[in-house]
Design an enzyme around this catalytic site. Structure first.
Site, PDB file in Angstrom:
ATOM      1  N   LYS A 171       0.831  -1.190   0.000  1.00 31.14           N
ATOM      2  CA  LYS A 171       0.000   0.000   0.000  1.00 31.14           C
ATOM      3  C   LYS A 171       0.876   1.256   0.000  1.00 31.14           C
ATOM      4  O   LYS A 171       1.923   1.300   0.653  1.00 31.14           O
ATOM      5  CB  LYS A 171      -0.913   0.006   1.226  1.00 31.14           C
ATOM      6  CG  LYS A 171      -1.850  -1.190   1.314  1.00 31.14           C
ATOM      7  CD  LYS A 171      -2.911  -1.156   0.236  1.00 31.14           C
ATOM      8  CE  LYS A 171      -3.946  -2.263   0.452  1.00 31.14           C
ATOM      9  NZ  LYS A 171      -5.052  -2.202  -0.522  1.00 31.14           N
ATOM     10  N   HIS A 302     -10.241  -8.663  -7.796  1.00 29.38           N
ATOM     11  CA  HIS A 302      -9.989  -8.185  -6.439  1.00 29.38           C
ATOM     12  C   HIS A 302     -10.520  -9.149  -5.385  1.00 29.38           C
ATOM     13  O   HIS A 302     -11.673  -9.568  -5.436  1.00 29.38           O
ATOM     14  CB  HIS A 302     -10.669  -6.821  -6.257  1.00 29.38           C
ATOM     15  CG  HIS A 302     -10.715  -6.339  -4.843  1.00 29.38           C
ATOM     16  ND1 HIS A 302     -11.871  -6.362  -4.088  1.00 29.38           N
ATOM     17  CD2 HIS A 302      -9.745  -5.838  -4.040  1.00 29.38           C
ATOM     18  CE1 HIS A 302     -11.615  -5.873  -2.888  1.00 29.38           C
ATOM     19  NE2 HIS A 302     -10.337  -5.562  -2.819  1.00 29.38           N
TER      20      HIS A 302
END
Length: 372
Positions: A171, A302
């Site tokens: 991230k 996802h």
């Protein structure tokens, strides 16, 4: 004919609350659990199927409530008519729309019906759909959240690769942009240039920041830069994709095929990242996959690897599947991973069975009809 449906609202606790850029910008709180909606469907001739949808932070009770309202419309229907049943259920709740929570609730039914169809054929779902491969490249996300200290981030990345996973995603979107680059540098130096590396900003940059950060990240050789902008900013994503060598990936937050089509039509993504439970199930995913194939897009679904492994295996171009171990406590089976790839199970259907632990985490349950 369908004679019985059981719905379960399950809350899966996470061992450690996780944070991404949405938390650091104050838009969301750390995530401590995942809400899942399971649908189990049985027919009068003894066939059964299981499917699930999910939500994070909010929406679980709403999904369960909507599914409970429309589930009676499945009783007495032919489970083979999956497309027609999806449309019937959409019209059952037409006043709340054809995307978002309403169709996410329907996804659990749709996925259960596809699971049943594959089981009736004695095939893994990927084989029923027409597999192009028996395994799919996989990458890990769960070890790379922003709450993770950089030393642990590097350890997690190394452990993922050592465990047979093919790539690592971390991230980004830290308020200190230099911190993002330092974390990427640490992981790249640890893994070397040969391991695929991805970065995910979770929609938290504006257009100028995305351009600057995208250019600063070019030297890392990323497989993709994910969700650099708001999920609905198709024009912004298209402009960014045009000015970067790094591929742009997005789509996970969209809740319908129509919303994804806006991205595709605008040329906003090099890598499309649909989520079958979020867009209404496998029936809708297959429509979207056909559109993506027509535009020669890469595919990287996802979350929900238990579902997406099968769907990715049936996509013509070599895809990626996201590895998350969060859902492991819910299922008796484990996905087999090795040599950077996730292998399609040989078990019929999705190849999943709920654990007793999943039953203990059930907050609400209802049954419609009578189990044969």
């Amino acid at each position: 004919m369908i004679r019985w449906v059981r719905l379960s609202s399950v809350r899966l606790p996470l061992g450690t609350p996780v944070s991404d850029a949405k938390v650091l910008t104050g838009r969301q709180r750390p995530m401590s659990e995942v809400a899942l909606l399971f649908a189990e469907i049985a027919t009068d001739d003894g066939h059964e199927g299981i499917g699930f949808s999910y939500s994070k932070r909010a929406g679980g009770p709403g999904q369960f409530a909507h599914a409970k309202e429309v589930a009676p419309d499945l009783i007495g229907e032919d489970p083979s008519d999956i497309g027609r049943l999806w449309t019937k259920l959409v019209w059952s709740g037409a006043s709340v729309g054809r995307s978002g929570l309403a169709t996410q609730a329907l996804a659990a039914f749709d996925i259960a019906l596809w699971d049943m169809k594959a089981k009736r054929a004695g095939l893994p779902l990927a084989k029923l759909l027409g597999a192009h491969r028996d395994s799919v490249r996989c990458y890990n996300t769960s070890g790379g959240f922003l709450h993770t200290p950089v030393e642990e981030l590097v350890e997690n990345a190394s452990a993922s690769v050592a465990g047979g996973i093919g790539g690592v995603k971390i991230k980004v979107g830290h308020p200190d942009r230099g911190e993002d680059l330092r974390r990427l540098t640490a992981v790249r130096e640890q893994l070397g240039d040969g391991v695929p590396l991805m970065a995910d900003a979770n929609q938290q940059w504006d257009r100028p920041t995305a351009r600057r950060m995208g250019r600063a990240m070019e030297d890392f050789g990323l497989v993709w830069l994910e969700e650099p902008l708001d999920a609905y900013d198709a024009q912004g994503h298209a402009a960014l994709a045009a000015c970067l060598d790094t591929p742009v990936a997005t789509g996970e937050m969209l809740a319908s095929v129509a919303e994804h089509w806006e991205l595709i039509r605008a040329g906003a993504a090099d890598v499309i990242q649909p989520d079958a439970p979020r867009i209404g199930g496998i029936t809708q995913f297959l429509k979207l996959a056909a559109l993506a194939e027509h535009q020669h897009l890469q595919l990287a679904p996802h979350f929900a690897m238990e579902i997406h492994l099968h769907l990715a295996a049936a996509y013509p171009y070599e895809p990626w599947v996201e590895h998350f171990d969060w859902l492991d406590p819910l299922f008796e089976e484990r996905v087999e991973i090795g040599d950077g790839r996730m292998r399609v199970p040989r078990r019929p259907g999705l190849g999943i069975t709920l654990t007793e632990q999943a039953r203990t985490w059930t907050r609400e349950m209802c049954e419609i009809g009578r189990r044969p």
